[in-house]
Write a protein that holds these residues in place. Structure first.
Motif, PDB file in Angstrom:
ATOM      1  N   ASN A 108      37.702  32.224   5.430  1.00  0.00           N
ATOM      2  CA  ASN A 108      38.632  31.660   4.297  1.00  0.00           C
ATOM      3  C   ASN A 108      38.263  32.418   2.865  1.00  0.00           C
ATOM      4  OD1 ASN A 108      35.811  30.597   3.788  1.00  0.00           O
ATOM      5  ND2 ASN A 108      36.722  28.388   3.859  1.00  0.00           N
ATOM      6  N   THR A 109      37.792  33.517   2.856  1.00  0.00           N
ATOM      7  CA  THR A 109      37.326  34.434   1.468  1.00  0.00           C
ATOM      8  C   THR A 109      38.568  34.370   0.791  1.00  0.00           C
ATOM      9  OG1 THR A 109      35.886  35.896   3.060  1.00  0.00           O
ATOM     10  CG2 THR A 109      36.680  36.479   0.915  1.00  0.00           C
ATOM     11  N   ASP A 112      38.749  31.175  -0.887  1.00  0.00           N
ATOM     12  CA  ASP A 112      37.524  30.792  -1.919  1.00  0.00           C
ATOM     13  C   ASP A 112      37.714  31.548  -3.140  1.00  0.00           C
ATOM     14  OD1 ASP A 112      36.471  29.227   0.004  1.00  0.00           O
ATOM     15  OD2 ASP A 112      35.009  30.626   0.611  1.00  0.00           O
TER      16      ASP A 112
END
Length: 163
Positions: A108-109, A112
């Motif tokens: 979920n970079t 983020d």
């Protein structure tokens, strides 16, 4: 090619940006962007093929508006900058074939690092644990582009709008 933000008429880039570069080594908008990112000695704007373009390979746009304020040829619209409306010539999409989350690998970079300067929430949402989607609140700041480990976040040029 992603052009600098805050333009009403994309053809102005090709007509007017070269005038600034002919007068000096760097266009005023590029110098203004470099100044904002002075810690790294380089902003995200650079001159390429007769116009100023954006490079999201290391960071995103802060939508500070300094590029528009410094534009002497009205290529970049100061009013759009005040409204914090970048009016980019591209849209952002996620490649489902390249995205780790779409392949059921926990990542979920993009979420983020996502922020929406104009909104109060992230512009990337996940449907269930996987399947990220870019919401309409995305301002295309490009912050997620360089952070994606598989370069699954792509820019697609919009049709040119000329006044």
């Amino acid at each position: 090619m992603p052009l600098a933000p805050y333009s009403q008429d994309y053809s102005l880039f090709y007509e007017n940006c070269v005038q600034c570069v002919e007068k000096s080594l760097k266009a005023p908008c590029v110098l203004a962007c470099d100044e904002v990112y002075n810690k790294e000695n380089s902003g995200i704007l650079y001159f390429n093929e007769n116009c100023v373009v954006v490079d999201f390979s290391t960071k995103g746009c802060l939508l500070c508006g300094e590029c528009a304020k410094s534009c002497p040829n009205d290529v970049l619209d100061k009013n759009l900058a005040e409204e914090r409306n970048p009016n980019w010539n591209f849209s952002v999409k996620i490649s489902e074939t390249s995205c780790l989350a779409h392949q059921k690998i926990l990542c979920n970079t993009c979420k983020d690092v996502c922020y929406s300067v104009l909104g109060k929430e992230n512009a990337i949402k996940f449907v269930r644990l996987f399947y990220p989607e870019i919401k309409e609140s995305c301002i295309s700041c490009g912050e997620c582009v360089s952070k994606c480990p598989t370069q699954a976040i792509l820019l697609f040029e919009k049709e040119r709008k000329e006044l």
